[in-house]
Design an enzyme around this catalytic site. Structure first.
Site, PDB file in Angstrom:
ATOM      1  N   LYS A  38      28.385  41.205  43.049  1.00 34.41           N
ATOM      2  CA  LYS A  38      27.683  40.872  44.306  1.00 34.41           C
ATOM      3  C   LYS A  38      28.229  39.514  44.733  1.00 34.41           C
ATOM      4  O   LYS A  38      28.545  38.688  43.883  1.00 34.41           O
ATOM      5  CB  LYS A  38      26.181  40.695  44.089  1.00 34.41           C
ATOM      6  CG  LYS A  38      25.390  41.938  43.795  1.00 34.41           C
ATOM      7  CD  LYS A  38      24.356  42.170  44.904  1.00 34.41           C
ATOM      8  CE  LYS A  38      23.515  43.402  44.624  1.00 34.41           C
ATOM      9  NZ  LYS A  38      24.246  44.640  44.881  1.00 34.41           N
TER      10      LYS A  38
ATOM     11  N   GLY B 189      36.750  53.924  27.217  1.00 33.43           N
ATOM     12  CA  GLY B 189      37.652  53.009  27.918  1.00 33.43           C
ATOM     13  C   GLY B 189      38.583  52.230  26.990  1.00 33.43           C
ATOM     14  O   GLY B 189      39.147  52.766  26.029  1.00 33.43           O
TER      15      GLY B 189
ATOM     16  N   ASP C 254      28.755  49.866  19.679  1.00 32.97           N
ATOM     17  CA  ASP C 254      28.367  49.985  21.097  1.00 32.97           C
ATOM     18  C   ASP C 254      26.847  50.082  21.169  1.00 32.97           C
ATOM     19  O   ASP C 254      26.170  50.125  20.133  1.00 32.97           O
ATOM     20  CB  ASP C 254      29.031  51.213  21.761  1.00 32.97           C
ATOM     21  CG  ASP C 254      29.346  50.956  23.244  1.00 32.97           C
ATOM     22  OD1 ASP C 254      28.401  50.625  24.001  1.00 32.97           O
ATOM     23  OD2 ASP C 254      30.518  51.061  23.635  1.00 32.97           O
TER      24      ASP C 254
ATOM     25  N   ALA D 207      33.467  44.427  24.402  1.00 33.31           N
ATOM     26  CA  ALA D 207      32.333  44.870  25.240  1.00 33.31           C
ATOM     27  C   ALA D 207      32.217  43.949  26.445  1.00 33.31           C
ATOM     28  O   ALA D 207      32.319  42.726  26.323  1.00 33.31           O
ATOM     29  CB  ALA D 207      31.039  44.844  24.424  1.00 33.31           C
ATOM     30  N   GLY D 208      32.023  44.536  27.601  1.00 36.25           N
ATOM     31  CA  GLY D 208      31.901  43.708  28.797  1.00 36.25           C
ATOM     32  C   GLY D 208      31.257  44.509  29.916  1.00 36.25           C
ATOM     33  O   GLY D 208      31.278  45.747  29.899  1.00 36.25           O
TER      34      GLY D 208
ATOM     35  N   ASN E 116      37.616  36.219  41.893  1.00 36.52           N
ATOM     36  CA  ASN E 116      37.594  37.459  42.665  1.00 36.52           C
ATOM     37  C   ASN E 116      36.351  37.506  43.535  1.00 36.52           C
ATOM     38  O   ASN E 116      35.269  37.124  43.084  1.00 36.52           O
ATOM     39  CB  ASN E 116      37.604  38.662  41.709  1.00 36.52           C
ATOM     40  CG  ASN E 116      38.244  39.870  42.324  1.00 36.52           C
ATOM     41  OD1 ASN E 116      38.751  39.815  43.448  1.00 36.52           O
ATOM     42  ND2 ASN E 116      38.227  40.964  41.607  1.00 36.52           N
TER      43      ASN E 116
ATOM     44  N   THR F 160      40.158  52.826  33.968  1.00 33.19           N
ATOM     45  CA  THR F 160      38.991  53.174  33.141  1.00 33.19           C
ATOM     46  C   THR F 160      37.808  53.465  34.052  1.00 33.19           C
ATOM     47  O   THR F 160      37.905  53.339  35.277  1.00 33.19           O
ATOM     48  CB  THR F 160      38.556  51.999  32.219  1.00 33.19           C
ATOM     49  OG1 THR F 160      38.034  50.952  33.047  1.00 33.19           O
ATOM     50  CG2 THR F 160      39.672  51.477  31.369  1.00 33.19           C
TER      51      THR F 160
ATOM     52  N   TYR G  95      31.154  37.351  36.808  1.00 31.89           N
ATOM     53  CA  TYR G  95      32.155  37.949  35.911  1.00 31.89           C
ATOM     54  C   TYR G  95      33.316  36.972  35.667  1.00 31.89           C
ATOM     55  O   TYR G  95      33.750  36.747  34.532  1.00 31.89           O
ATOM     56  CB  TYR G  95      32.655  39.244  36.551  1.00 31.89           C
ATOM     57  CG  TYR G  95      33.626  40.041  35.716  1.00 31.89           C
ATOM     58  CD1 TYR G  95      33.195  40.779  34.606  1.00 31.89           C
ATOM     59  CD2 TYR G  95      34.981  40.096  36.046  1.00 31.89           C
ATOM     60  CE1 TYR G  95      34.088  41.537  33.859  1.00 31.89           C
ATOM     61  CE2 TYR G  95      35.882  40.839  35.303  1.00 31.89           C
ATOM     62  CZ  TYR G  95      35.433  41.569  34.211  1.00 31.89           C
ATOM     63  OH  TYR G  95      36.316  42.309  33.473  1.00 31.89           O
TER      64      TYR G  95
ATOM     65  N   LEU H 142      27.857  35.740  45.868  1.00 30.02           N
ATOM     66  CA  LEU H 142      26.910  34.810  45.245  1.00 30.02           C
ATOM     67  C   LEU H 142      25.584  34.747  46.003  1.00 30.02           C
ATOM     68  O   LEU H 142      24.510  34.696  45.392  1.00 30.02           O
ATOM     69  CB  LEU H 142      27.551  33.415  45.154  1.00 30.02           C
ATOM     70  CG  LEU H 142      26.762  32.377  44.379  1.00 30.02           C
ATOM     71  CD1 LEU H 142      26.494  32.825  42.941  1.00 30.02           C
ATOM     72  CD2 LEU H 142      27.502  31.041  44.362  1.00 30.02           C
TER      73      LEU H 142
END
Ligand code: NAD
Length: 467
Positions: A315, A238, A258, A309-310, A367, A408, A373, A317
Site C-alpha cells: 500500500k 515458491g 512454515d 519466509a517473507g 518500490n 512465484t 517491504y 504509505l
C-alpha cells in the site's frame, strides 16, 4: 507462473514473427541439471594483466576439471599458468571468426593505476563479440579497501566495467567481478564453480568479496552438503521449496519450516527432499527458543539457516495502517534477528555455519507501494553487513541474496502491466525461476565458501531497478 511471451518468442513461428517485428527475444537460459560438468561446456579463455596474483590459482582450478584453455597471443597468463597442468592454445585476435567463448576468466588484480585500466580494453575489445550464448565472464580483482589509494581507485573502477559488460553481452551471457582479498587466493573455487556454470543463470553484473578465512574445508563437490543440517523458513512453496530441493540435492538434511496453515504443502516438500517438517509461525514469541531447542535435541545443532519466509502487504504509505507496517517488518526482519540471537545463545550454530538471508532488490532500489517491504529488506542487508565481522570471529558466515523478479505466487499476484515490466526490465528480458535463487544460496552454503562474508548478491538478471 508461465512466461508465455518467452515460450512463444522461442517457438519456430514466434521466433520469425518476433524478429520480423523487431521485438526483443528473451534467450532460453541454460540451467544446471545434476551430473553436469562443473563449468559451462565450451571454449574457455584465460588472461591476465602483468602483476596479477590470481591467474595461477584459477589455472589450477580449471586444470582439475581437465579444462583446456585458450590464451591470447602474448598475454602474460601463459607464464602464470605454466605450472598448472593445463593444455593451452594460442588464440590469435586476427583469426577469431567463428570462435565462441563459453567461459572467460580475466585476472585484473595487477591493475594498480588508472593508466593500467587500458588492460581491460586490450583484453576484452577483440573478444567481446565472440562470447557464446549463455557465456560466463569472471573478472578477478583485489579488494579495493586493502590497497593504497591509486590501486584502490583503479580496482574500484572494475565495478563499472563489469556491470556495463553484463549489459552489453546479452544472449543470456553473464559477467561478474570477484574481489579476492589478501590471503584468500585459495578460497576462490566455490565462487568460480558457481559463476562459470549454468547455476548462475540469472545472476549478472554482481560484485563479490572473498576474505581470508581459516575455514577452507575439503569438499566432495558432487555432494558438498553431505552430513550438513539446514533449516529453511517459508519452505512450503515458491523460492523456499526450491531452496529445500537444491540443498537436499547437494546432500543436506533439510528441516522445512512454515506456518501451521501450510502443513499439507510443507509435509509434501519435506517428504520429497527426505527432510523433516517444522510447523511454526516465526513471529510467535516462543518461536526462536522453540527452533533452537528442537534443532539441538533432534540434530545437535545446525550448519545452515536460510531466512527465506517473507510477506508483502503493499500500500502507498498514506494508505498503510500500522498493522500492515508492523507485520511486514516483524516477519521479514525482526523475527530473523530474534532467531539468530536465540540460535547463537543456545550454541546451536555449528563450526563453519552459514546464515543466509533473502533480501530483495526492493530493499536496494525502493518500490512504490512497498515502504514497509523495502524497509524490511534493506534492514536485512543492514543485518548482514553489521554482523558479518563479529560472526566471522565465531566461524560463522552471513550473506544475503537479493532476488529481482522471480516467477512465484508472490509475483503472480502483481497486476499484469507491472508484472510484464518487472519481467522485461533486465539484461535477460525475463523473470528468474525459484531455482536461480536456490543455486545462489547453495553456493553461499557450501563449506568451501568460508571466505564469503557480508556479501549481498542480486539474483535479478541485472535488473535496471537500483542498478
Ligand atoms: P511465497 O509467498 O511464495 O512464500 C513465502 C513463504 O513464507 C510461504 O510459504 C509463507 O507461508 C511463509 N511464511 C510467511 N510468513 C511466515 C511466518 N510468519 N512464519 C513462517 N513462514 C512464513 O514467496 P516467495 O516468492 O517464494 O518469496 C520467498 C522470499 O523471497 C521472501 O522473503 C520474499 O520477500 C523474497 N523475494 C521474492 C521475490 C519474488 O519475485 N518472488 C523477489 C524478491 C524477494
Amino acid at each position: 507462473m508461465n512466461d508465455h511471451y518467452l515460450a512463444f518468442a522461442n517457438s519456430a513461428l514466434g521466433r520469425a514473427l518476433v524478429e520480423g517485428l523487431g521485438l526483443p527475444r528473451p534467450p532460453v537460459l541454460e540451467r544446471y541439471t545434476a551430473g553436469q560438468p562443473a563449468f559451462s561446456v565450451g571454449d574457455c579463455l584465460i588472461g591476465m594483466t602483468a602483476g596479477g596474483r590470481l591467474c595461477e590459482q584459477a589455472g589450477h582450478i580449471l586444470a582439475a576439471q581437465n579444462q583446456s584453455v585458450w590464451i591470447l597471443d602474448q598475454d602474460p597468463a601463459r607464464t602464470a599458468i605454466s605450472a598448472c597442468e593445463l593444455q593451452a592454445q594460442t588464440l590469435h585476435t586476427e583469426s577469431m571468426e567463428g570462435t565462441r567463448l563459453k567461459t572467460v576468466v580475466f585476472d585484473a588484480s595487477g591493475i594498480a593505476t588508472s593508466a593500467d585500466l587500458q588492460e581491460l580494453h586490450r583484453f576484452f575489445h577483440p573478444i567481446i563479440r565472440q562470447i557464446a550464448e549463455c557465456g560466463r565472464i569472471v573478472i578477478l580483482g583485489h579488494i579495493p579497501e586493502q590497497l593504497d589509494s591509486a590501486a584502490r581507485t583503479a580496482q574500484r573502477a572494475l565495478e563499472g566495467f563489469t556491470r556495463s559488460l553484463g549489459k552489453e553481452i546479452r544472449k543470456g551471457a553473464t559477467a561478474q567481478l570477484i574481489y579476492v582479498g589478501n590471503g584468500a587466493e585459495k578460497q576462490m573455487e566455490s565462487s568460480l564453480r558457481f559463476f562459470l556454470s549454468p547455476k548462475s543463470a540469472y545472476v549478472s553484473g554482481q560484485v563479490v568479496r572473498i576474505y581470508a578465512s581459516n575455514h577452507l574445508a575439503a569438499v566432495d563437490w558432487r555432494t558438498p552438503l553431505a552430513g550438513k543440517v539446514a533449516l529453511v523458513t517459508g519452505a512450503s512453496r515458491g523460492i523456499g521449496a526450491a531452496i529445500a530441493h537444491t540443498l537436499a540435492r547437494d546432500g543436506a538434511h533439510v528441516i522445512c519450516l512454515d506456518v501451521p496453515q501450510a502443513e499439507k504443502e510443507l509435509r509434501a516438500v519435506a517428504e520429497a527432499v527426505q527432510g523433516s517438517a517444522m510447523m511454526l509461525n516465526i513471529c510467535d514469541a516462543k518461536a526462536p527458543q522453540q527452533i533452537a531447542a528442537q534443532v539441538m535435541s533432534q540434530h545437535q545443532g545446525l550448519d545452515i539457516i536460510v531466512h527465506n519466509a517473507g510477506i508483502t502487504r503493499d500500500k502507498t504509505l498514506g494508505r498503510m495502517n500500522r498493522d500492515l507496517w508492523n507485520m511486514v517488518i516483524d516477519v521479514n526482519l525482526a523475527s530473523e534477528e530474534r532467531i539468530n540471537d536465540a540460535l547463537l545463545a543456545a550454541g546451536a550454530l555449528r563450526h563453519n555455519a552459514r546464515i543466509i538471508c533473502v533480501s530483495s532488490i526492493s530493499g536496494i532500489a525502493g518500490n512504490l507501494g512497498q515502504t514497509n517491504y523495502a524497509t524490511s529488506k534493506a534492514g536485512v542487508i543492514g543485518m548482514v553487513q553489521s554482523h558479518a565481522q563479529a560472526y566471522a570471529e565465531q566461524g560463522i558466515t552471513i550473506n544475503a541474496v537479493a532476488p529481482g523478479f522471480i516467477e512465484t505466487a508472490m509475483t503472480a499476484a502483481i497486476p499484469f502491466a507491472i508484472r510484464e515490466a518487472g519481467r522485461r526490465m533486465n539484461s535477460m528480458s525475463q523473470g528468474g525461476l525459484p531455482v536461480d535463487v536456490a543455486e545462489a544460496i547453495a553456493w553461499f552454503a557450501n563449506p568451501a565458501s568460508g571466505g564469503l562474508q557480508g556479501n549481498v548478491v542480486r539474483v535479478c538478471g541485472q535488473s535496471l531497478l537500483g542498478a
